[in-house]
Design an enzyme around this catalytic site. Structure first.
Site, short mmCIF file in Angstrom:
data_model
loop_
_atom_site.label_atom_id
_atom_site.label_comp_id
_atom_site.label_asym_id
_atom_site.label_seq_id
_atom_site.Cartn_x
_atom_site.Cartn_y
_atom_site.Cartn_z
N PHE A 108 0.57 45.09 17.15
CA PHE A 108 0.60 44.18 16.00
C PHE A 108 -0.78 43.56 15.87
O PHE A 108 -1.26 42.89 16.79
CB PHE A 108 1.65 43.07 16.17
N ASP A 119 -7.83 42.70 20.88
CA ASP A 119 -7.18 41.68 20.06
C ASP A 119 -6.52 40.69 21.01
O ASP A 119 -5.43 40.94 21.53
CB ASP A 119 -6.16 42.36 19.14
N LYS A 178 -4.61 31.77 16.82
CA LYS A 178 -3.47 31.04 17.41
C LYS A 178 -3.91 29.81 18.21
O LYS A 178 -4.32 28.83 17.61
CB LYS A 178 -2.63 31.99 18.26
N THR A 220 -16.05 33.01 1.45
CA THR A 220 -16.42 31.66 1.00
C THR A 220 -16.44 30.66 2.14
O THR A 220 -17.40 29.91 2.29
CB THR A 220 -15.46 31.17 -0.10
#
Lengths: 504, 504
Positions: free
Chosen positions: B222, B331, B362, B386
């Site tokens: 994931f 990750d 997280k 941005t």
């Protein structure tokens, strides 16, 4: 030169914002007799720019080097900001240069720097516990979350749209809006539950579970920089070079001639040509099994060069989408929140029904999208991520929306924008060798330089005189002031702009 | 049953956190004589859970209905939280239920609810102006931005990684890390500037400007829910069904047998099989012109069912990537920030050199990624958006990192995790018909139920007794407590868990 002062007296600043709300911002403030007569929306705002050093100055350069030692990605940084000293329309940099800011952090400061209403939100002990504990809003939200959504998003919802999905930024708003469009398209097409083959194949990204559906976007578009958004972004090589693409279709966006009144039939023909290409692409891709599930479009193409189309163009685009069962996604990330002189730019078009999706970010402080009920998800966890937004930003936006409404800052953008546009057109008439194609809505204004180099040079020279303007597309100078931008600010910009043009 | 209390005395809470720092959280507090002896990391923390209503209770149900009227996407909401009353390891819901939280907002509250160090950051007037004016960090950052990056990210950087790119959330961190990997891969392959054909073709997403490069991910992975991240996410149908895919390659992730000591050769063979598939996929895709530019992997597959592999597996994976010129992206969105008993889970593997990228989010409050110098961008605006992060989150994280270091909360996670694991293994030994495959690192622990229904039922029954556990994969119960989780909290969880298992 005289740009006439025009100001609606209904927009007097609330009495709560009086005096010096923060010591440091008032240092060295002196009010000239000329400006004392102007009813300022930002009390105690500086009278004008003041440039003391080359920009970036020595302190900025030092900090750029420091930043680069950490990120190795400081090449876009122009200078560092003293956010304590910045106020209203004025950005103060770390070298003490005070700049009238008509670009406002890439169009994302809604009511100016250090607005007291926003400061109050952050200072309020009532809000502390919503800010200190970052919730997974999709699973364990805080008690006040529905109220926050109401005050931040529903009070300013586009007419006819009563549902909103909070997100984090413009890119994830667009990513998730098109995901919701894909879900709806397939639900209608499938007419029942997914097959086992679909369920099994999708886990590793294969057909039929992952369909070949597409989103149609326009030449000149910018919808963000994640890989899904990049697949709908068609403006500059720097955005997409070297990155894989979903290979989605692209239609031409009208290239209008200005002034509009001199090119009525040409522009109508140009828009018609583009719309025919939209129809052709939708039909052709359907035949190829690459159904267009959504068309995504900006009311004014922001990064792509401030390209506009007529209200009639968008009405027809909506009709085409409806006829073909395709969702219309309006990306109002840059045009939303009042800058166009309407709260949402599409409200100027007189659409017969609301658009299917309206995405937002920037001046709205965080992201999200409005959508029609028929596009709602039909199962939990189809649209989901850990945070799904950020409560402190919702609290701040709630206060900002209240200020915008109470002071009619959308009306102010309309008035200030008209004033600014008159001034830009005047400059364009006097310097036709340097400027062309003045265009815009509200304060969302642009004018073309004669080429990329010239536009960049003008912006740089005007900045040396204390005014920040932006660039967009190939050769456009763009203005994206805050909603507290007033005619007397426009005067300062136009005078400096004039001086630079005269000196070229 | 007795789980022995173990606590390092070096982790006494700083004296600044004493007494009742917020009135409301102390209401109704009563310290039992048994617990009075425990050295609590969270002073004035509640003694235990207290469940007064079914969950969700009536007030939560009312708010769920209210939320649904706004978002039409409330199906994942479990209950609403009273963030004012929540403290440390305890979540208090809006119906007054006090729950020991071992899931912590999907593993994203680092040092418990309402930690005074975080509150101080938000209350400090020094920080106000960095919070009220949201900057475009890539263009006009505030003066303190480099210091914020240093205190938030560089003080806890993985060994050997000295560069970091801030982002907003886990998905955009992964999206941009792989973009940076694509840039580097192509720069090395091309060896010079882009051709005009590449520049022209990329604008609308075509070859050769947009290459067919891919990222290899693993079954069970994931990595987020934007379309790029989804193309690397291979765990459950709900994530990908109906969404278009980039069609990237997928390799098997080892499925280890437990207890590890009983399956040494089988597990080694399984890991070897998976690594061979990685090599085969890299080579095969290169032949097809779909070069694998990066391999992305979680140290422990979080959503996919808490799947672990050995340190040797990851060392070999790194060697394979290096040999083939492929970037290795770790990750650590869920495994990072101390939960594994190391600040970064990969620090347990003894890699001969740092990984190429480490992404996070997280518990780190916002997103970003560390990277090796050789993967730095070589032109401005290639990695850009941005906002590029959010200063208030950096300020909060800076204070959190300081607390983690001063109190050695990573060591605490190692100790508390071992204590918890011993307890889970004890339960597994006593209820083999209900539990199997206890596994984990630090407090990042999971155990399987006998099937999906059973795991969900157990979690639900334990919640009725006041303890929040999470679910992952097909049938796993997962624990993701905060770093202030201690053995006496584990005791409470294990006792309730035991009661439920005994009742089945």
């Amino acid at each position: 030169m005289a740009w006439i002062q025009r100001l609606s007296l209904s927009r007097i600043y609330p009495s709560s914002w009086t005096g010096c709300f923060h010591g440091s911002v008032c240092r060295g403030l002196s009010v000239t007799s000329a400006n004392a007569a102007v009813q300022k929306l930002v009390p105690n705002e500086y009278d004008g720019p003041s440039v003391k050093t080359p920009i970036p100055g020595p302190r900025s350069q030092e900090l750029i080097a420091k930043l680069d030692s950490i990120t190795k990605n400081s090449g876009t940084v122009q200078y560092f900001v003293d956010f304590k000293a910045s106020l209203g329309n004025y950005l103060v940099d770390v070298d003490g240069n005070r700049l009238l800011d008509l670009f406002m952090q890439i169009s994302s400061i809604p009511i100016g720097y250090n607005h007291p209403a926003v400061i109050d939100v952050l200072k309020s002990s009532d809000n502390l516990h919503a800010m200190v504990n970052r919730p997974a809003l999709g699973v364990f939200p805080g008690e006040t979350f529905p109220d926050m959504l109401d005050q931040a998003f529903m009070q300013c919802a586009p007419k006819g749209l009563t549902k909103v999905q909070p997100m984090m930024c413009g890119a994830c708003s667009n990513e998730n809006a098109i995901k919701q469009a894909f879900l709806t398209y397939r639900r209608k097409k499938r007419g029942g539950p997914a097959t086992q083959e679909e369920m099994d194949s999708c886990v590793t990204g294969k057909e039929p579970g992952c369909p070949l559906y597409t989103v149609l976007s326009f030449n000149g578009s910018f919808h963000g920089r994640t890989l899904g958004c990049l697949s709908m972004t068609n403006s500059k090589p720097i955005f997409r070079l070297d990155f894989p693409s979903l290979g989605w279709p692209v239609a031409p966006f009208p290239r209008l001639n200005y002034p509009l009144e001199d090119f009525v039939s040409e522009n109508k023909a140009e828009e018609s040509r583009c719309l025919q290409e939209v129809i052709r692409s939708i039909e052709e891709n359907k035949v190829r099994g690459r159904d267009v599930a959504a068309v995504i479009v900006e009311p004014i193409q922001g990064e792509g060069g401030d390209n506009l189309a007529s209200a009639d163009f968008f009405r027809q685009l909506q009709a085409i989408c409806k006829e073909h069962g395709v969702a219309l996604v309006l990306d109002e990330v840059q045009t939303g929140c009042g800058t166009s002189g309407h709260f949402w730019a599409h409200e100027a078009w007189g659409l017969p029904e609301p658009p299917d999706f309206v995405t937002f970010s920037k001046k709205m402080l965080s992201g999200g999208y409005y959508f029609k009920d028929e596009f709602a998800v039909d199962a939990p966890s189809r649209i989901f991520n850990t945070w799904m937004g950020d409560p402190p930003k919702l609290l701040m936006l709630g206060a900002i929306i209240k200020v915008i409404q109470e002071m009619d800052l959308v009306g102010q953008a309309r008035e200030s924008g008209q004033y600014m546009m008159d001034g830009i057109k005047d400059l364009q008439a006097r310097y036709p060798q340097h400027l062309s194609r003045a265009r815009g809505m509200g304060t969302h204004i642009a004018v073309d330089g004669k080429d990329a180099e010239s536009a960049a040079k003008i912006a740089s020279l005007v900045r040396e005189k204390g005014v920040i303007m932006g660039l967009s597309g190939k050769q456009s100078i763009r203005f994206r002031p805050a909603l507290v931008f007033q005619p007397h600010h426009a005067d300062i910009c136009l005078e400096r702009f004039d001086d630079v043009l005269a000196s070229l």
